[in-house]
Design an enzyme around this catalytic site. Structure first.
Site, PDB file in Angstrom:
ATOM      1  N   SER A 131      49.269 -45.671  19.211  1.00 22.90           N
ATOM      2  CA  SER A 131      50.547 -46.151  18.290  1.00 22.90           C
ATOM      3  C   SER A 131      50.190 -47.609  17.508  1.00 22.90           C
ATOM      4  O   SER A 131      49.687 -48.304  18.304  1.00 22.90           O
ATOM      5  CB  SER A 131      51.472 -46.220  19.438  1.00 22.90           C
ATOM      6  OG  SER A 131      52.610 -46.843  18.652  1.00 22.90           O
ATOM      7  N   PRO A 137      52.397 -58.737  21.078  1.00 27.08           N
ATOM      8  CA  PRO A 137      53.166 -58.573  22.383  1.00 27.08           C
ATOM      9  C   PRO A 137      54.680 -58.505  22.455  1.00 27.08           C
ATOM     10  O   PRO A 137      54.944 -57.986  23.459  1.00 27.08           O
ATOM     11  CB  PRO A 137      52.575 -60.018  22.995  1.00 27.08           C
ATOM     12  CG  PRO A 137      51.592 -60.475  22.212  1.00 27.08           C
ATOM     13  CD  PRO A 137      51.759 -59.771  20.677  1.00 27.08           C
ATOM     14  N   HIS A 139      56.486 -56.877  20.356  1.00 23.51           N
ATOM     15  CA  HIS A 139      56.984 -55.698  19.535  1.00 23.51           C
ATOM     16  C   HIS A 139      57.862 -54.940  20.748  1.00 23.51           C
ATOM     17  O   HIS A 139      57.962 -54.891  21.948  1.00 23.51           O
ATOM     18  CB  HIS A 139      55.823 -54.537  19.355  1.00 23.51           C
ATOM     19  CG  HIS A 139      56.287 -53.461  18.850  1.00 23.51           C
ATOM     20  ND1 HIS A 139      57.220 -52.600  19.267  1.00 23.51           N
ATOM     21  CD2 HIS A 139      55.809 -53.104  17.425  1.00 23.51           C
ATOM     22  CE1 HIS A 139      57.490 -51.565  18.061  1.00 23.51           C
ATOM     23  NE2 HIS A 139      56.577 -51.885  17.154  1.00 23.51           N
ATOM     24  N   LYS A 153      47.950 -49.570  25.781  1.00 24.89           N
ATOM     25  CA  LYS A 153      47.372 -48.337  25.211  1.00 24.89           C
ATOM     26  C   LYS A 153      46.279 -49.143  24.234  1.00 24.89           C
ATOM     27  O   LYS A 153      45.049 -48.439  24.286  1.00 24.89           O
ATOM     28  CB  LYS A 153      48.119 -48.004  23.806  1.00 24.89           C
ATOM     29  CG  LYS A 153      49.293 -46.876  24.535  1.00 24.89           C
ATOM     30  CD  LYS A 153      50.039 -46.357  23.329  1.00 24.89           C
ATOM     31  CE  LYS A 153      51.181 -45.367  23.667  1.00 24.89           C
ATOM     32  NZ  LYS A 153      50.882 -44.173  24.238  1.00 24.89           N
TER      33      LYS A 153
HETATM   34  P1  NAP Z   1      55.111 -36.905  24.152  1.00 29.55           P
HETATM   35  O1  NAP Z   1      55.863 -35.787  23.387  1.00 29.55           O
HETATM   36  O2  NAP Z   1      55.743 -38.030  24.738  1.00 29.55           O
HETATM   37  O3  NAP Z   1      53.956 -36.289  24.853  1.00 29.55           O
HETATM   38  C1  NAP Z   1      53.335 -37.220  25.788  1.00 29.55           C
HETATM   39  C2  NAP Z   1      52.465 -36.136  26.966  1.00 29.55           C
HETATM   40  O4  NAP Z   1      51.832 -36.868  27.880  1.00 29.55           O
HETATM   41  C3  NAP Z   1      53.265 -35.193  27.570  1.00 29.55           C
HETATM   42  O5  NAP Z   1      52.909 -33.851  27.273  1.00 29.55           O
HETATM   43  C4  NAP Z   1      53.237 -35.495  28.965  1.00 29.55           C
HETATM   44  O6  NAP Z   1      53.518 -34.448  29.845  1.00 29.55           O
HETATM   45  C5  NAP Z   1      52.213 -35.929  29.183  1.00 29.55           C
HETATM   46  N1  NAP Z   1      51.781 -36.702  30.230  1.00 29.55           N
HETATM   47  C6  NAP Z   1      52.625 -37.917  30.672  1.00 29.55           C
HETATM   48  N2  NAP Z   1      52.304 -38.245  31.952  1.00 29.55           N
HETATM   49  C7  NAP Z   1      51.268 -37.605  32.335  1.00 29.55           C
HETATM   50  C8  NAP Z   1      50.588 -37.377  33.462  1.00 29.55           C
HETATM   51  N3  NAP Z   1      50.737 -38.183  34.357  1.00 29.55           N
HETATM   52  N4  NAP Z   1      49.678 -36.477  33.778  1.00 29.55           N
HETATM   53  C9  NAP Z   1      49.482 -35.439  32.616  1.00 29.55           C
HETATM   54  N5  NAP Z   1      50.206 -35.502  31.442  1.00 29.55           N
HETATM   55  C10 NAP Z   1      50.882 -36.557  31.296  1.00 29.55           C
HETATM   56  O7  NAP Z   1      54.133 -37.575  22.851  1.00 29.55           O
HETATM   57  P2  NAP Z   1      54.529 -37.921  21.342  1.00 29.55           P
HETATM   58  O8  NAP Z   1      56.014 -38.317  21.125  1.00 29.55           O
HETATM   59  O9  NAP Z   1      54.085 -36.645  20.550  1.00 29.55           O
HETATM   60  O10 NAP Z   1      53.600 -38.914  21.015  1.00 29.55           O
HETATM   61  C11 NAP Z   1      51.949 -38.605  20.887  1.00 29.55           C
HETATM   62  C12 NAP Z   1      51.359 -39.982  20.826  1.00 29.55           C
HETATM   63  O11 NAP Z   1      51.592 -40.955  19.795  1.00 29.55           O
HETATM   64  C13 NAP Z   1      51.671 -41.061  21.946  1.00 29.55           C
HETATM   65  O12 NAP Z   1      50.690 -41.786  22.718  1.00 29.55           O
HETATM   66  C14 NAP Z   1      52.718 -41.778  21.587  1.00 29.55           C
HETATM   67  O13 NAP Z   1      52.787 -43.118  22.077  1.00 29.55           O
HETATM   68  C15 NAP Z   1      52.237 -42.140  20.153  1.00 29.55           C
HETATM   69  N6  NAP Z   1      53.084 -42.564  19.202  1.00 29.55           N
HETATM   70  C16 NAP Z   1      54.545 -42.381  19.215  1.00 29.55           C
HETATM   71  C17 NAP Z   1      55.311 -42.678  18.397  1.00 29.55           C
HETATM   72  C18 NAP Z   1      56.614 -42.356  18.279  1.00 29.55           C
HETATM   73  O14 NAP Z   1      57.346 -42.468  17.345  1.00 29.55           O
HETATM   74  N7  NAP Z   1      57.261 -41.786  19.382  1.00 29.55           N
HETATM   75  C19 NAP Z   1      54.832 -43.436  17.228  1.00 29.55           C
HETATM   76  C20 NAP Z   1      53.651 -43.918  17.164  1.00 29.55           C
HETATM   77  C21 NAP Z   1      52.787 -43.318  18.139  1.00 29.55           C
HETATM   78  P3  NAP Z   1      55.008 -33.468  29.892  1.00 29.55           P
HETATM   79  O15 NAP Z   1      54.905 -32.679  28.758  1.00 29.55           O
HETATM   80  O16 NAP Z   1      55.130 -32.640  31.019  1.00 29.55           O
HETATM   81  O17 NAP Z   1      56.054 -34.544  29.783  1.00 29.55           O
END
Ligand code: NAP
Length: 257
Positions: A131, A137, A139, A153
């Site tokens: 991300s 820090p 944010h 991260k």
């Molecule tokens: P997400 O839907 O929150 O998916 C996270 C995944 O991690 C889920 O499949 C979850 O499993 C898995 N997970 C968490 N803990 C785990 C564990 N202990 N063992 C195995 N699997 C585990 O992700 P997303 O929203 O598509 O985001 C993808 C990436 O982009 C992330 O790194 C996020 O931080 C980053 N990002 C997000 C944003 C935003 O606007 N949200 C912006 C920029 C970057 P479950 O399916 O079982 O829950």
């Protein structure tokens, strides 16, 4: 071209599942495996559990079987903020992480487990989705549950760079559930797209576009050993599907954090 076996972790996540589906559609180039913590969720999303491994990234041993024989690993796991208590009227909900699922455990040690597991299994390329915002820090995402999610991260990204495995680190802007291939993509570094956003361009990108960047990174040599921020321009007025030159896009990115 030889077929590459790819493991996608976070396979039941919102971006991870898009990556799995895109790779499944390219069966002449990729054999895809998914890693998830719930087989029920896998079954619901894919209608089968074939090709999926169940485990927890906090336990390195649970990743071993899934990594065996893979040439590439896509890391799409993340700690997941959740609402702590119902918000008071007019207030923002207070967010936190589940016990044992703080960013340090998931986004740092959980990613180290994946990187070390990949090293042991002889994986030669890791694509990691992170991300933007990790240089700051203060944010607001770092404040959730005092979890410093973006800091952890970024530290894991540095660990990957230092691991010796070829890497592609994709630091996305705010993720949108919108159709992909409708927007031009812009790469940056060091959160400059956040601190100096280009005129009129929101610092966001559809999950589908991020998933396509991941898939392209797996086959474009110019994506190797690169780390970059990425956002998209607003959708074009004509709703056209764009043919993006990914080799050129990756060429704009540089090595190192
Ligand atoms: P997400 O839907 O929150 O998916 C996270 C995944 O991690 C889920 O499949 C979850 O499993 C898995 N997970 C968490 N803990 C785990 C564990 N202990 N063992 C195995 N699997 C585990 O992700 P997303 O929203 O598509 O985001 C993808 C990436 O982009 C992330 O790194 C996020 O931080 C980053 N990002 C997000 C944003 C935003 O606007 N949200 C912006 C920029 C970057 P479950 O399916 O079982 O829950």
């Amino acid at each position: 071209m030889s077929i590459s076996k790819v493991l996608v972790t976070g396979a039941t996540g919102r971006t991870g599942s898009l990556v799995v589906k895109k790779l499944q559609e390219k069966s002449d180039t990729f054999v895809v495996r998914g890693f998830a913590r719930s087989l029920e969720k896998v079954e619901q999303l894919y209608g089968t559990t074939d090709g999926f491994f169940v485990g927890d990234i906090r336990e390195r041993s649970s990743l071993q079987g899934a990594m065996q024989g893979c040439q590439a690993l896509v890391i799409l796991t993340s700690a997941i903020p959740m609402i702590k208590a119902p918000p008071q009227a007019g207030q923002r909900p207070e967010m936190d992480f589940a016990p044992g699922e703080m960013p340090e455990a998931i986004d740092y040690y959980g990613q180290i487990n994946q990187i070390e597991g990949a090293k042991e299994a002889g994986v030669d390329h890791i694509v990691l989705v992170g991300s933007m915002g990790g240089t700051n820090p203060n944010h607001m995402l770092n404040k959730i549950g005092n979890g410093n999610i973006l800091i952890w991260k970024r530290q894991a990204e540095q660990y990957l760079i230092d691991s010796g495995i070829a890497y592609t680190i994709i630091r996305a802007g705010g993720l949108l559930d919108q159709p992909g291939s409708k927007r031009e993509l812009i790469v940056g570094k060091d959160d400059q797209l956040l601190t100096h956003p280009p005129d009129g361009i929101p610092t966001s990108i559809p999950r589908s576009d991020v998933a396509e960047v991941v898939v392209q990174a797996l086959s474009q040599p110019s994506a190797r050993n690169k780390a970059f921020d990425i956002i998209s321009k607003p959708e074009n007025d004509r709703n056209e599907t764009l043919a993006i030159d990914f080799a050129a896009l990756f060429t704009q990115a540089s090595a190192g954090l």
